[in-house]
Design a protein around this motif. Structure first.
Motif, PDB file in Angstrom:
ATOM      1  N   LYS A 179      76.124 103.525  99.299  1.00 35.97           N
ATOM      2  CA  LYS A 179      75.582 102.184  99.077  1.00 35.97           C
ATOM      3  C   LYS A 179      76.457 101.186  99.828  1.00 35.97           C
ATOM      4  O   LYS A 179      77.685 101.319  99.896  1.00 35.97           O
ATOM      5  CB  LYS A 179      75.526 101.852  97.591  1.00 35.97           C
ATOM      6  N   LEU A 180      75.806 100.210 100.430  1.00 39.85           N
ATOM      7  CA  LEU A 180      76.494  99.100 101.081  1.00 39.85           C
ATOM      8  C   LEU A 180      76.422  97.901 100.150  1.00 39.85           C
ATOM      9  O   LEU A 180      75.347  97.539  99.676  1.00 39.85           O
ATOM     10  CB  LEU A 180      75.836  98.758 102.421  1.00 39.85           C
ATOM     11  N   ILE A 181      77.572  97.297  99.896  1.00 39.67           N
ATOM     12  CA  ILE A 181      77.625  96.131  99.024  1.00 39.67           C
ATOM     13  C   ILE A 181      77.947  94.909  99.873  1.00 39.67           C
ATOM     14  O   ILE A 181      78.974  94.857 100.550  1.00 39.67           O
ATOM     15  CB  ILE A 181      78.679  96.323  97.920  1.00 39.67           C
ATOM     16  N   LYS A 189      71.065 101.141  99.376  1.00 41.57           N
ATOM     17  CA  LYS A 189      71.368 102.567  99.362  1.00 41.57           C
ATOM     18  C   LYS A 189      70.662 103.264 100.521  1.00 41.57           C
ATOM     19  O   LYS A 189      69.556 102.886 100.899  1.00 41.57           O
ATOM     20  CB  LYS A 189      70.952 103.200  98.035  1.00 41.57           C
ATOM     21  N   ARG A 224      80.459 102.463  99.894  1.00 34.81           N
ATOM     22  CA  ARG A 224      80.928 103.314  98.819  1.00 34.81           C
ATOM     23  C   ARG A 224      79.982 104.478  98.596  1.00 34.81           C
ATOM     24  O   ARG A 224      78.810 104.411  98.970  1.00 34.81           O
ATOM     25  CB  ARG A 224      81.058 102.510  97.512  1.00 34.81           C
ATOM     26  N   ILE A 233      81.183  93.605 104.261  1.00 36.91           N
ATOM     27  CA  ILE A 233      80.411  94.756 103.796  1.00 36.91           C
ATOM     28  C   ILE A 233      81.349  95.821 103.264  1.00 36.91           C
ATOM     29  O   ILE A 233      82.330  96.173 103.920  1.00 36.91           O
ATOM     30  CB  ILE A 233      79.543  95.344 104.922  1.00 36.91           C
ATOM     31  N   SER A 234      81.050  96.366 102.109  1.00 36.41           N
ATOM     32  CA  SER A 234      81.838  97.457 101.530  1.00 36.41           C
ATOM     33  C   SER A 234      80.952  98.682 101.423  1.00 36.41           C
ATOM     34  O   SER A 234      79.836  98.619 100.887  1.00 36.41           O
ATOM     35  CB  SER A 234      82.355  97.045 100.148  1.00 36.41           C
ATOM     36  N   GLN A 269      76.139  89.951  96.482  1.00 35.15           N
ATOM     37  CA  GLN A 269      75.323  90.389  95.357  1.00 35.15           C
ATOM     38  C   GLN A 269      74.262  91.410  95.774  1.00 35.15           C
ATOM     39  O   GLN A 269      73.546  91.944  94.927  1.00 35.15           O
ATOM     40  CB  GLN A 269      74.629  89.172  94.719  1.00 35.15           C
ATOM     41  N   ARG A 270      74.168  91.680  97.049  1.00 31.36           N
ATOM     42  CA  ARG A 270      73.148  92.587  97.564  1.00 31.36           C
ATOM     43  C   ARG A 270      73.692  94.000  97.687  1.00 31.36           C
ATOM     44  O   ARG A 270      74.838  94.199  98.073  1.00 31.36           O
ATOM     45  CB  ARG A 270      72.680  92.088  98.937  1.00 31.36           C
ATOM     46  N   GLU A 271      72.868  94.979  97.338  1.00 32.64           N
ATOM     47  CA  GLU A 271      73.263  96.385  97.416  1.00 32.64           C
ATOM     48  C   GLU A 271      72.147  97.192  98.071  1.00 32.64           C
ATOM     49  O   GLU A 271      70.986  97.080  97.693  1.00 32.64           O
ATOM     50  CB  GLU A 271      73.565  96.919  96.025  1.00 32.64           C
TER      51      GLU A 271
END
Length: 254
Positions: free
Chosen positions: A210-212, A219, A250, A247-248, A215-217
């Motif tokens: 998933k990219l965070i 997958k 995970r 962008i994170s 507030q947007r996520e």
């Protein structure tokens, strides 16, 4: 680490400072007087930092803290993707030392068995139309105690990757030489030639993540990086590229 032994092997100006606020900040403060390729190494950072200003936990004598100053004549716009280039150089340097299994996590981490081994931080300054002054820093866990606190993600040390003792001096020399070669290649060709090498070592290639982004996520399944250094994610809309400093990435299950 032995300063005398390093001086005999490192092909660039360097300083070994046992205790420091931050190796990156030290070079940033001195950049006007530095030769491109100059290096700072430390045993302890009082104010180590990671991406987006986060604290980098830096216990004494347990890890490797290394920063290099590089003058990029092509300017700040050409520095996009530099953390990817340095990541590839680190993994390949470890392989040459016989250390296998270390992977890359977009855009600036090194992983081993889904745990963070090292992080890369690229900081820069300069003016439009001029050269970019870059400071590239890396913190790598070597023999960090399990008692260390303040880390909010799974981590590992190089001592868990290898079965035999390793030389910190050999690591430093290998990394400096690999960084220099990679940066010189990058100056000539940009990311061309690094994309395939990155994808070979991508820890999450073919896996759901998933990219965070605030507030947007989002997958999707990782499909490597493209020629601009953007991460490619396969979603129900097809393959899309994402790039940016906020962008994170995970694991989907995190």
């Amino acid at each position: 680490m032995s300063e005398k032994r390093l001086a005999q092997s490192v092909p660039t100006p360097f300083e070994l400072i046992p205790i420091i606020d931050s190796t990156n900040q030290y070079l940033l403060d001195k950049q006007e007087s530095l030769e491109s390729g100059s290096v700072c190494i430390s045993e302890y950072q009082a104010k180590g930092r990671g991406r987006r200003g986060r604290q980098w936990v830096s216990p004494f004598g347990s890890n490797l803290y290394l920063s290099m100053y590089w003058r990029l004549e092509a300017g700040m716009a050409a520095a996009m993707g530099l953390s990817l280039v340095v990541g590839v150089a680190i993994v390949e340097a470890l392989q040459e030392l016989g250390i296998e299994g270390v992977k890359l996590k977009w855009p600036n981490d090194l992983y081993y068995r889904d745990k963070k081994l090292a992080g890369i931080l690229v900081e820069m300054s300069g003016q439009a139309g001029g050269a970019a002054n870059l400071v590239i820093g890396m913190g790598m866990n070597l023999n960090m105690s399990e008692q260390v606190t303040g880390i909010d993600q799974p981590w590992t040390s190089l001592s868990e990757v290898v079965d035999t003792p390793f030389s910190r001096n050999d690591l430093v020399v290998a990394f400096i030489k690999a960084w220099q070669a990679a940066l010189e290649d990058y100056e000539l060709r940009g990311l061309h030639g690094f994309v395939e090498r990155w994808n070979q070592h991508d820890n999450f290639l073919g896996r759901e993540v998933k990219l965070i982004m605030g507030q947007r996520e989002i997958k999707g399944i990782v499909r490597g990086i493209d020629a601009t250094g953007a991460v490619l994610l396969e979603t129900e809309r097809g393959i899309e590229s994402y790039v940016g400093g906020e962008i994170s990435l995970r694991k989907a299950s995190d």
